[in-house]
Design an enzyme around this catalytic site. Structure first.
Site, PDB file in Angstrom:
ATOM      1  N   ASP A  52       7.789  70.524 -86.662  1.00 61.24           N
ATOM      2  CA  ASP A  52       7.958  70.651 -88.109  1.00 61.24           C
ATOM      3  C   ASP A  52       6.689  70.262 -88.864  1.00 61.24           C
ATOM      4  OD1 ASP A  52      10.504  71.594 -87.887  1.00 61.24           O
ATOM      5  OD2 ASP A  52      11.509  69.734 -88.454  1.00 61.24           O
ATOM      6  N   GLU A 125       8.821  66.827 -99.512  1.00 64.80           N
ATOM      7  CA  GLU A 125       8.899  65.808-100.554  1.00 64.80           C
ATOM      8  C   GLU A 125       7.521  65.412-101.063  1.00 64.80           C
ATOM      9  OE1 GLU A 125       7.916  64.073 -96.954  1.00 64.80           O
ATOM     10  OE2 GLU A 125      10.081  64.388 -97.191  1.00 64.80           O
ATOM     11  N   ARG A 151      10.531  49.507-110.985  1.00 65.07           N
ATOM     12  CA  ARG A 151       9.617  48.510-110.441  1.00 65.07           C
ATOM     13  C   ARG A 151      10.025  48.273-108.991  1.00 65.07           C
ATOM     14  NH1 ARG A 151       5.978  45.028-112.583  1.00 65.07           N
ATOM     15  NH2 ARG A 151       6.650  45.524-114.699  1.00 65.07           N
ATOM     16  N   ASP A 153       8.591  49.425-104.630  1.00 64.39           N
ATOM     17  CA  ASP A 153       7.553  49.917-103.724  1.00 64.39           C
ATOM     18  C   ASP A 153       7.169  51.370-103.990  1.00 64.39           C
ATOM     19  OD1 ASP A 153       7.501  47.483-102.543  1.00 64.39           O
ATOM     20  OD2 ASP A 153       8.504  48.076-100.689  1.00 64.39           O
ATOM     21  N   TYR A 166      12.572  62.141 -95.169  1.00 58.33           N
ATOM     22  CA  TYR A 166      12.333  60.802 -95.730  1.00 58.33           C
ATOM     23  C   TYR A 166      13.489  60.386 -96.639  1.00 58.33           C
ATOM     24  CZ  TYR A 166       9.149  57.088 -97.434  1.00 58.33           C
ATOM     25  OH  TYR A 166       8.551  55.899 -97.729  1.00 58.33           O
TER      26      TYR A 166
END
Length: 267
Positions: A52, A125, A151, A153, A166
């Protein structure tokens, strides 16, 4: 398959195992009237040979063309979403394509613009993350509506086909690619009495525009991912994301729908 006779193959030619397997496949295809192109520009079918990740790279290196057909050929026995064929069964794949009425399947893509300057497409993505070990703040707008200040990561914006990648690891929904939409998922959001986000993934209609404004103190070195490739741009202020008008066309084979792939992969 008469209108798909000009083929371009994308793979790592330094991989001697794959390279040696491709030579008899070239010969077989040419005997059947196909032309193997040395450049992708004039090909009307672009075929990645790998997994992929190779398929995603083939799209990016050939400009996300929507005037040709893309297909993936796997080189391992692992389950794959974008590789419908296997390199060891080229004769079977050719017979199925030439003697069976195939359908064209369209996968939605998203179009991402950075500060009105840099733009690109993603099939899986787009991800936006802090490059240092601290949370960073992003103001999230849906169309002209200020929605929230994130707020944490980072954020991941996925297409329906990318919803199984993901996004799924972030507990996002698996979305049918027949729905013209995209999904926003959080990476470790900070939620307490001072900071508050929705705290769950949300899905936007293809008519919506998502705008992410990075707080000035956090914009120096964001990490941005476009599918399986990193993008390095400093001092980013605004990211705008929309469902694009360039769907990717792939082969739809019998017993190989999106949901049959989901079932094989996860169940």
């Amino acid at each position: 398959m008469e209108d798909r006779r000009k083929l371009y193959f994308f793979y790592d030619e330094k991989d001697e195992t794959v390279f040696s397997k491709m030579q008899p496949i070239y010969t077989m295809l040419e005997e059947k009237g196909f032309t193997i192109m040395s450049q992708p520009n004039e090909a009307n079918a672009i075929i990645s040979v790998g997994e992929d990740g190779t398929f995603l790279q083939a799209l990016r290196k050939t400009g996300f063309r929507n005037d040709c057909l893309y297909a993936g050929v796997s080189v391992t026995d692992e389950t794959s979403f974008y590789c419908d064929f296997h390199i060891d069964h080229a004769d079977k794949a050719l017979a199925e394509i030439t003697h069976t009425e195939i359908e064209v399947r369209k996968y939605p893509t998203i179009h991402v613009t950075i500060d009105d300057e840099t733009s690109f497409y993603c099939l899986n993505e787009f991800s936006l993350r802090s490059s240092i070990i601290k949370t960073f703040a992003v103001d999230v707008f849906i169309d002209d509506l200020y929605f929230e200040t994130f707020r944490g990561d980072g954020l991941v914006v996925s297409t329906p086909t990318g919803s199984t990648a993901y996004n799924k690891s972030l507990r996002g929904a698996v979305v049918d690619p027949m729905l013209p939409c995209y999904q926003v998922s959080e990476l470790a959001s900070l939620n307490n009495n001072s900071y508050r986000t929705l705290g769950s993934p949300f899905i936007l209609s293809g008519n919506r525009t998502l705008t992410l404004r990075i707080a000035p103190g956090d914009s120096s070195y964001p990490v941005m991912g476009m599918d399986n490739e990193a993008l390095s741009i400093q001092h980013v202020e605004r990211v705008q994301i929309q469902l694009s008008d360039k769907p990717i066309k792939t082969v739809k084979l019998k017993n190989n729908s999106f949901w049959e792939k989901v079932q094989r992969t996860f169940l």
